[in-house]
Design a protein around this motif. Structure first.
Motif, mmCIF file in Angstrom:
data_model
loop_
_atom_site.group_PDB
_atom_site.id
_atom_site.type_symbol
_atom_site.label_atom_id
_atom_site.label_comp_id
_atom_site.label_asym_id
_atom_site.label_seq_id
_atom_site.Cartn_x
_atom_site.Cartn_y
_atom_site.Cartn_z
ATOM 1 N N LEU A 304 0.828 -1.204 0.000
ATOM 2 C CA LEU A 304 0.000 0.000 0.000
ATOM 3 C C LEU A 304 0.865 1.257 0.000
ATOM 4 C CD1 LEU A 304 -2.935 0.999 0.096
ATOM 5 C CD2 LEU A 304 -2.710 1.100 2.596
ATOM 6 N N SER A 308 0.787 4.170 -2.775
ATOM 7 C CA SER A 308 0.566 5.564 -2.370
ATOM 8 C C SER A 308 1.599 6.487 -2.993
ATOM 9 C CB SER A 308 0.623 5.681 -0.837
ATOM 10 O OG SER A 308 -0.376 4.906 -0.221
ATOM 11 N N ARG A 317 -3.651 5.030 3.469
ATOM 12 C CA ARG A 317 -3.921 4.242 4.669
ATOM 13 C C ARG A 317 -5.381 4.394 5.080
ATOM 14 N NH1 ARG A 317 0.902 6.425 8.395
ATOM 15 N NH2 ARG A 317 0.293 8.309 7.244
ATOM 16 N N LEU A 321 -8.741 -2.414 1.248
ATOM 17 C CA LEU A 321 -7.808 -3.060 0.331
ATOM 18 C C LEU A 321 -8.510 -3.933 -0.702
ATOM 19 C CD1 LEU A 321 -4.821 -4.115 2.639
ATOM 20 C CD2 LEU A 321 -5.158 -2.001 1.350
ATOM 21 N N VAL A 353 -7.700 -2.405 -4.675
ATOM 22 C CA VAL A 353 -6.464 -1.758 -4.219
ATOM 23 C C VAL A 353 -5.379 -2.801 -3.988
ATOM 24 C CG1 VAL A 353 -5.407 -0.418 -2.352
ATOM 25 C CG2 VAL A 353 -7.660 0.230 -3.241
ATOM 26 N N ARG A 354 -5.741 -3.909 -3.362
ATOM 27 C CA ARG A 354 -4.771 -4.976 -3.104
ATOM 28 C C ARG A 354 -4.223 -5.552 -4.410
ATOM 29 N NH1 ARG A 354 -4.526 -7.929 1.501
ATOM 30 N NH2 ARG A 354 -6.708 -7.476 1.988
ATOM 31 N N TYR A 357 -1.727 -3.040 -5.993
ATOM 32 C CA TYR A 357 -0.367 -2.971 -5.460
ATOM 33 C C TYR A 357 0.386 -4.267 -5.689
ATOM 34 C CZ TYR A 357 -1.446 -5.160 -0.784
ATOM 35 O OH TYR A 357 -1.794 -5.984 0.253
#
Length: 438
Positions: A304, A308, A317, A321, A353-354, A357
C-alpha cells in the motif's frame, strides 16, 4: 519471427538497490545490504557489460525513504550515484554509466561539473537522467516548507538544461593545447564564457572541466506527461517511459518522435526505451514459481505504501484493500503520467487496491514479462519491430540473480535473432546508442 526493422535494439540495466521487486531484499538469494555493497554493484555491472548492455542506470532521490512501512522496505540507504559510477568506471571498459540528478534540488554548475568529470573518468560513457523531483519529502532537505509545483518544476528544468549544456560547451574540443615549449596551456580564443541570466539561474561560467569526450554526456529524460514529452523532444537523447501495452507504447513512440521533429530535430536523434520488468527462467513454470515466491513476501502495508507513492504521493492508509481504487485529485507533487497509468490500469481491469499494489510490486506500472528466454525475446521483438520502442530499460526483480538470469536466457536469444549486438562497436555511450556527437 523474422526481423523486419533495420538496426538493433538498445538495452539498459536499471539498477535499484537489491532489485526492483519491493520484497527483493527478503529473497534468500539476494544480499540484503546490496544497496551499500560495492562488491555487489561491481558484480552486477560486470554481468551487464559481459552481456553487452549499452548502459547501466541508477535512479536517485535526495531524501531517505521513511514513510509508511519504510522500516520493511530496502529503499532507505543507498550510494550517491555519481560517486558509485565513478568507482564503477574503474572496473569496466565499455558500458555506459548513467544516473539521475534532479533539476529541482540541484544547481546547474554542480551537475555539469560532475557529469563532465564522469565522462572523462570513464572515457566517454556518462549519461545524465534529467528529472524533476516527484518525492515531496525532498523539499524539507533544501529549506522549503512545500514541494515545488509541477509547472514550475518543468519550467526550471528547461532552463537548467540550457545552463548545463552551455557549461559543457565552455571549451572547444582542442582548447587545451598544453604546449610545454611555448608555455601556452590553453587557447583563450577557444574559451566560451556562458554569462547566463534567466528566470531561475544566473551562471557566469566557464566550467572548470575540459569539454567532455562525448561533447556532451548523453541526456536522458523520464517524464511522460504532456510537459515531460515536450521537454524530452527538445532536450533528450534517450527517453525512459512506462507502458503496460504495445498499443500505448506505440502511441507514445509516434507522439514523441513527432514532437522531436517539431522541435527541429531528427527522429533518429532520440532513443525511446520503455522499462520492462522481467522474471525469466529455463521453463515457464520455473519463472512463475520465482515470481510467486517474491509476491508471497509482499507485506500489505509495504504494498500500500508503494502504491501511495507511485500514484502521486497520496496517503491511502485506511482504504478498503479489497475495494476499488478511490477517486484521487490530479497530483501536483508526484508523477502525473504514472498516476494516469495506474488509475487506467485499475479501471480497465477492475482491480481492487490490493490487486493493484500486487500488480506493481515488481515493475511499478512498467511492462512486465514472466517466462522463458524465448518468451521474453518474443515480447521485446514485438515492441521493437512494432515501433513501440528503440530499446528497453531492463528491470531485474532481484540483484544480482535477476540480471544474471536475463543475461543467460534472454540476451543469447536476442543475439541469435540479430536483434542485439554480440560485441561493442563504439568507443563511447553515444556511439553504442547510435547517437551523433554534438
Amino acid at each position: 519471427m523474422s526481423t523486419q526493422r533495420q538496426g538493433q535494439m538498445s538495452l539498459g540495466a536499471f539498477l535499484m538497490e537489491t532489485g526492483h521487486h519491493v520484497a527483493a531484499w527478503r529473497d534468500p538469494s539476494t544480499p540484503a545490504n546490496g544497496g551499500l555493497d560495492f562488491k555487489v554493484y561491481k558484480q552486477v555491472v560486470q554481468i551487464a557489460e559481459q552481456a553487452r548492455f549499452d548502459m547501466v542506470f541508477f535512479a536517485d532521490s535526495v531524501t531517505a525513504y521513511t514513510g509508511a512501512a519504510a522500516e520493511r522496505m530496502a529503499r532507505s540507504d543507498k550510494f550517491e550515484p555519481i560517486t558509485l559510477l565513478s568507482a564503477l568506471a574503474a572496473v569496466t571498459e565499455h558500458i555506459g554509466l548513467c544516473a539521475t540528478a534532479t533539476t529541482t534540488y540541484n544547481e546547474p554548475y554542480h551537475v555539469a561539473r560532475k557529469f563532465a568529470s564522469l565522462d572523462h573518468l570513464s572515457g566517454g560513457r556518462a549519461g545524465w537522467n534529467l528529472v524533476t523531483s516527484d518525492a515531496a519529502s525532498e523539499a524539507g532537505n533544501f529549506g522549503r516548507a512545500q514541494h515545488v509545483g509541477h509547472a514550475e518544476r518543468y519550467e526550471r528544468a528547461r532552463e537548467f538544461y540550457e545552463v548545463v549544456t552551455g557549461l559543457w560547451d565552455s571549451w572547444d574540443d582542442d582548447a587545451f593545447v598544453r604546449d610545454k615549449a611555448s608555455g601556452v596551456y590553453y587557447d583563450p580564443a577557444k574559451l566560451h564564457v556562458l554569462n547566463h541570466k534567466g528566470k531561475h539561474f544566473s551562471v557566469t561560467g566557464p566550467l572548470n572541466v575540459a569539454r567532455p569526450p562525448q561533447g556532451r554526456p548523453v541526456v536522458i529524460q523520464a517524464g511522460s506527461s504532456e510537459t515531460g514529452r515536450d521537454l524530452a523532444a527538445q532536450t533528450a537523447d534517450v527517453v525512459f517511459t512506462a507502458h503496460t501495452s504495445l498499443a500505448s507504447a506505440q502511441a507514445f513512440y509516434r507522439d514523441v518522435k513527432a514532437r522531436t521533429e517539431t522541435a527541429g530535430r531528427s527522429r533518429d536523434s532520440i532513443r525511446i526505451m520503455p522499462g520492462v520488468y522481467v522474471v525469466v527462467a529455463a521453463t515457464r513454470e520455473e519463472a512463475q514459481q520465482k515470481h510467486a515466491a517474491l509476491q508471497a513476501l509482499v507485506d500489505p502495508e509495504v504494498g500500500l505504501s508503494l502504491l501511495s507513492r507511485m500514484i502521486g504521493n497520496f496517503d491511502l492508509r485506511g482504504v478498503d484493500l479489497d475495494g476499488p481504487l478511490p477517486e484521487l485529485p490530479l497530483t501536483d507533487s508526484g508523477q502525473r503520467s504514472r498516476q494516469e497509468l495506474l488509475t487506467r490500469l485499475a479501471g480497465n481491469e477492475n482491480l481492487t487496491v490490493r490487486q493493484l499494489y500486487e500488480r506493481i510490486a515488481g515493475g511499478r506500472g512498467h511492462f512486465s514479462v514472466i517466462g522463458t528466454g524465448a518468451d521474453v525475446a518474443d515480447a521485446l521483438q514485438a515492441w521493437f519491430e512494432g515501433e513501440g520502442a528503440d530499446g528497453f530499460n531492463v528491470m531485474a526483480p532481484t540483484l544480482p540473480g535477476g540480471l544474471a538470469d536475463f543475461a543467460e536466457f534472454v540476451v543469447p536469444e536476442l543475439q541469435k535473432r540479430g536483434l542485439f549486438r554480440t560485441e561493442y562497436t563504439g568507443a563511447t555511450l553515444r556511439a553504442n546508442l547510435g547517437l551523433a556527437r554534438p
